[in-house]
Design a protein around this motif. Structure first.
Motif, mmCIF file in Angstrom:
data_model
loop_
_atom_site.group_PDB
_atom_site.id
_atom_site.type_symbol
_atom_site.label_atom_id
_atom_site.label_comp_id
_atom_site.label_asym_id
_atom_site.label_seq_id
_atom_site.Cartn_x
_atom_site.Cartn_y
_atom_site.Cartn_z
ATOM 1 N N ARG A 136 0.881 -1.164 0.000
ATOM 2 C CA ARG A 136 0.000 0.000 0.000
ATOM 3 C C ARG A 136 0.922 1.217 0.000
ATOM 4 O O ARG A 136 2.008 1.171 0.578
ATOM 5 C CB ARG A 136 -0.882 -0.004 1.237
ATOM 6 C CG ARG A 136 -1.873 -1.167 1.235
ATOM 7 C CD ARG A 136 -3.218 -0.642 1.617
ATOM 8 N NE ARG A 136 -4.191 -1.714 1.735
ATOM 9 C CZ ARG A 136 -5.360 -1.658 1.130
ATOM 10 N NH1 ARG A 136 -5.675 -0.637 0.363
ATOM 11 N NH2 ARG A 136 -6.229 -2.627 1.292
ATOM 12 N N GLU A 193 3.548 2.324 2.848
ATOM 13 C CA GLU A 193 3.712 1.225 3.800
ATOM 14 C C GLU A 193 4.773 0.256 3.302
ATOM 15 O O GLU A 193 5.162 0.289 2.143
ATOM 16 C CB GLU A 193 2.375 0.494 4.002
ATOM 17 C CG GLU A 193 1.290 1.354 4.617
ATOM 18 C CD GLU A 193 -0.019 0.604 4.827
ATOM 19 O OE1 GLU A 193 -0.031 -0.642 4.701
ATOM 20 O OE2 GLU A 193 -1.032 1.259 5.110
ATOM 21 N N LEU A 222 -5.795 -9.630 -2.756
ATOM 22 C CA LEU A 222 -5.674 -8.244 -2.298
ATOM 23 C C LEU A 222 -7.067 -7.672 -2.049
ATOM 24 O O LEU A 222 -7.969 -7.853 -2.857
ATOM 25 C CB LEU A 222 -4.939 -7.392 -3.341
ATOM 26 C CG LEU A 222 -3.495 -7.772 -3.653
ATOM 27 C CD1 LEU A 222 -2.943 -6.891 -4.771
ATOM 28 C CD2 LEU A 222 -2.614 -7.677 -2.412
ATOM 29 N N GLY A 272 -8.710 -1.325 -2.711
ATOM 30 C CA GLY A 272 -7.943 -0.160 -2.286
ATOM 31 C C GLY A 272 -6.788 0.123 -3.232
ATOM 32 O O GLY A 272 -6.644 -0.520 -4.279
ATOM 33 N N TYR A 292 -2.810 0.272 -4.282
ATOM 34 C CA TYR A 292 -1.581 -0.491 -4.094
ATOM 35 C C TYR A 292 -0.520 0.050 -5.048
ATOM 36 O O TYR A 292 -0.806 0.843 -5.949
ATOM 37 C CB TYR A 292 -1.799 -1.979 -4.402
ATOM 38 C CG TYR A 292 -2.688 -2.677 -3.406
ATOM 39 C CD1 TYR A 292 -2.155 -3.303 -2.291
ATOM 40 C CD2 TYR A 292 -4.072 -2.706 -3.582
ATOM 41 C CE1 TYR A 292 -2.976 -3.947 -1.371
ATOM 42 C CE2 TYR A 292 -4.898 -3.337 -2.666
ATOM 43 C CZ TYR A 292 -4.338 -3.962 -1.560
ATOM 44 O OH TYR A 292 -5.155 -4.588 -0.653
ATOM 45 N N GLN A 293 0.676 -0.445 -4.849
ATOM 46 C CA GLN A 293 1.760 -0.169 -5.771
ATOM 47 C C GLN A 293 2.655 -1.397 -5.828
ATOM 48 O O GLN A 293 2.674 -2.197 -4.886
ATOM 49 C CB GLN A 293 2.549 1.068 -5.321
ATOM 50 C CG GLN A 293 3.143 0.959 -3.940
ATOM 51 C CD GLN A 293 3.750 2.263 -3.464
ATOM 52 O OE1 GLN A 293 3.654 3.284 -4.122
ATOM 53 N NE2 GLN A 293 4.417 2.225 -2.311
ATOM 54 N N THR A 328 -5.104 0.090 -8.652
ATOM 55 C CA THR A 328 -6.263 0.029 -7.761
ATOM 56 C C THR A 328 -6.912 -1.341 -7.858
ATOM 57 O O THR A 328 -7.057 -1.886 -8.961
ATOM 58 C CB THR A 328 -7.302 1.115 -8.146
ATOM 59 O OG1 THR A 328 -6.663 2.387 -8.046
ATOM 60 C CG2 THR A 328 -8.512 1.077 -7.242
#
Length: 159
Positions: A100, A103, A129, A132, A134-135, A156
């Motif tokens: 995220r 994080e 997942l 939300g 994410y990367q 996303t």
């Protein structure tokens, strides 16, 4: 044919076989040498096996369905190189990190390059997942060397 002539033929055949062996070993060494791992390029996200790639650069934020999963991918070098023709690319691996934004990585996985030598791929299973933002990023591993990490690619996950 006499024995002397047969010995000469045998010696010539032995030299030819030795030369052929040297040629084969040289070719193997030339194509089997370790490729220096470079930072992967062309990061992309797939929403499904038959969906078009959603590229990380120059477009909207890629989207995948949490219910269906998807895939994260990159190329060992920029498109246009002959990675698929160079057998040494077949030994490369990639370590993916998914997090995220802001994080630490919640998923880290190393995958072998696809057999064609042109794609690093990390499959994300259905429900893996939660919805939300994410990367992901990745780096190439070759032998005991590793490339630098790619920049993060945001995506996303929907319901």
């Amino acid at each position: 044919m006499n024995r002397k002539h047969l010995r000469r033929i045998g010696a010539t055949a032995g030299v030819a076989a030795a030369l052929a062996t040297v040629a084969v070993v040289s070719a193997t060494n030339a194509t089997g040498s370790q490729v220096e791992p470079t930072v992967p390029g062309t990061l992309r996200v797939f929403a499904g096996p038959y969906e078009q790639a959603q590229f990380c650069e120059g477009g909207p934020t890629p989207v995948i369905s949490g219910a269906n999963g998807g895939a994260l991918a990159a190329s060992p070098v920029a498109f246009g190189k002959d990675a698929g023709k160079n057998r040494s690319y077949h030994a490369l691996k990639a370590t993916f990190e998914v997090a995220r934004p802001g994080e630490s990585a919640l998923l880290t996985k190393t995958e072998k390059i696809w057999p064609n030598g042109m794609v690093f791929n990390l499959a994300l299973g259905a429900g893996e997942l939660k919805p939300g933002g994410y990367q992901f990023r990745l780096r190439t591993i070759g032998g005991n060397q590793a490339s630098d990490w790619t920049p993060w690619c945001g995506f996303t996950v929907t319901k």
